[in-house]
Design an enzyme around this catalytic site. Structure first.
Site, PDB file in Angstrom:
ATOM      1  N   CYS A  81       0.715  -1.206   0.402  1.00  0.00           N
ATOM      2  CA  CYS A  81      -0.337  -0.356   0.356  1.00  0.00           C
ATOM      3  C   CYS A  81       1.224   1.879  -0.145  1.00  0.00           C
ATOM      4  O   CYS A  81       0.151   2.329  -0.215  1.00  0.00           O
ATOM      5  CB  CYS A  81      -1.050  -0.247   1.025  1.00  0.00           C
ATOM      6  SG  CYS A  81      -2.202  -1.329   1.047  1.00  0.00           S
ATOM      7  N   CYS A 211     -14.416   2.126   8.106  1.00  0.00           N
ATOM      8  CA  CYS A 211     -13.257   1.321   6.726  1.00  0.00           C
ATOM      9  C   CYS A 211     -12.858   2.142   5.193  1.00  0.00           C
ATOM     10  O   CYS A 211     -14.075   2.540   5.608  1.00  0.00           O
ATOM     11  CB  CYS A 211     -13.175   0.196   6.659  1.00  0.00           C
ATOM     12  SG  CYS A 211     -14.002  -0.854   8.059  1.00  0.00           S
ATOM     13  N   CYS A 212     -11.730   2.192   5.270  1.00  0.00           N
ATOM     14  CA  CYS A 212     -11.910   2.446   3.755  1.00  0.00           C
ATOM     15  C   CYS A 212     -12.906   1.834   2.719  1.00  0.00           C
ATOM     16  O   CYS A 212     -12.484   0.251   2.623  1.00  0.00           O
ATOM     17  CB  CYS A 212     -10.238   3.309   3.052  1.00  0.00           C
ATOM     18  SG  CYS A 212      -9.389   2.316   2.445  1.00  0.00           S
TER      19      CYS A 212
END
Length: 390
Positions: A81, A211-212
């Site tokens: 990420c 949460c994304c």
């Protein structure tokens, strides 16, 4: 050592999986936009670094070729990420090291709906150590990222006697910022009750609105020397003043917070403050890796923005938003834009450069001079970057 300046930036608005253009189209749009922003042609770019994780080994070349083909070196970067910020890190190194005068960092991703998952189930997973730590601590099963960050948030609450509404308040703050960002996927306000009453996705506290979401998108940045900028008439008034990339140590496997990068973040931030001679108290605006709101909370402390265990007071005092000590994730962060993995670090860079240029419109941080970027990848890498308006 030459200064590394940001000559140009651009990004495409992130969209939900299934609504995106092909990655090469998104990436080339961002690349051409960054060149236009810098006011230069592609013939002046000497190297390119492409961040992504989902795709074959020369996706970087394939994406770049829709923008231009000049025969320059193209390096594909996969650092989970933190891939986008790692591309920036490498481009900055090439410029500061005198290898080139102008480098391109770009990142892109086409994501799939739902939780992140491995596409390589015919071999040993690089996350075996992570799973062993969670299994030994008897954390419930679940998708890897959800399980790791969910365990870390639970550990934080137990250690510092925090409550889940801390993570809900962060989601509310972040969405209040996103409302003013035309690049945000979500733009409707939230309340703490909205967040707390959303479906629970892990253990008994982590809800969907903490949460994304997965999204698809791209971003790009042109990095150059001061001499290059002057020679080509570029108004490059944002400098990368310090940057650090850290990876795991044996400490990582001792508790869930360090498992998701708390120690990596702390070490990277410490290096950056020492390099720059600028402490956290001088920072005006921050874009940090809020893939889950519990990670935003944990990162406050890793970055030295508040004391250890002090996030509840920090949030309750409004020190993470306009009028407080720092404005954190004025873009709306990953929580509101989503997280197209290779593009995330470039989108953070775009936001901070826009803030330091004073061009962020309704979300502008007053008189922003110093900006901090934090991008995190499990497995692991943390990239912390400090920018300064020159």
């Amino acid at each position: 050592m030459p200064k590394a300046l940001i000559a140009g930036v651009d990004m495409v608005k992130f969209v939900k999986p299934g609504q995106q253009a092909p990655f090469r189209t998104m990436a080339s749009s961002a690349i051409l936009g960054a060149l236009t922003d810098a006011g230069i042609g592609p013939e002046l770019v000497q190297q390119a670094y492409a961040g992504y994780i989902y795709g074959d080994s020369t996706c970087g070349q394939y994406a770049l070729y829709d923008a231009f083909m000049t025969g320059i070196p193209v390096i594909n970067v996969n650092n989970n990420c933190s891939s986008g910020s790692t591309a920036i890190y490498l481009a900055r190194q090439a410029v500061e090291g005198g290898e080139v005068e102008c480098a391109l960092a770009f990142g892109f991703e086409e994501m799939q709906p739902g939780a992140l998952k491995s596409h390589w189930d015919d071999r040993e997973s690089p996350f075996e150590r992570f799973l062993n730590v969670l299994d030994k601590a008897n954390y419930p099963a679940g998708p890897l990222a959800l399980r790791c960050f969910g365990a870390a948030g639970h550990y934080y609450m137990e250690k510092y006697h925090a409550t889940p509404d801390l993570f809900a308040k962060v989601a509310v703050k972040t969405r209040s910022h996103a409302i003013n960002n035309p690049y945000s996927l979500f733009s409707s306000p939230l309340t703490v009750n909205d967040v707390m009453q959303a479906p629970v996705v892990y253990m008994d506290y982590l809800t969907k609105l903490m949460c994304c979401p997965p999204t698809c998108g791209a971003g790009a940045a042109i990095i150059c020397t001061e001499q290059f900028a002057k020679r080509h008439g570029i108004d490059a008034n944002v400098e990368i003043v310090a940057q650090a990339l850290t990876t795991d140590t044996p400490l990582t496997w001792t508790n869930p917070m360090d498992l998701i990068g708390a120690d990596m973040t702390h070490r990277a931030a410490t290096q950056v403050y020492e390099q720059a001679g600028i402490g956290p108290q001088e920072i005006d605006v921050v874009e940090l890796h809020d893939c889950f709101t519990c990670n935003e909370v944990i990162s406050y402390e890793g970055l030295g923005l508040c004391p250890e265990g002090g996030a509840t007071e920090f949030v309750d005092n409004g020190d993470n938003t306009h009028g407080g000590k720092f404005v954190i994730n004025p873009s709306g962060g990953l929580m509101s834009k989503g997280h197209p993995i290779g593009a995330t670090g470039l989108a953070q860079c775009f936001e901070l450069v826009t803030q330091l240029r004073g061009r962020a419109g309704q979300r502008q941080v007053d008189d922003a001079q110093i900006a901090l970027q934090h991008n995190l990848g499990l497995g692991g890498a943390a990239v912390v970057t400090m920018y300064r308006r020159t």
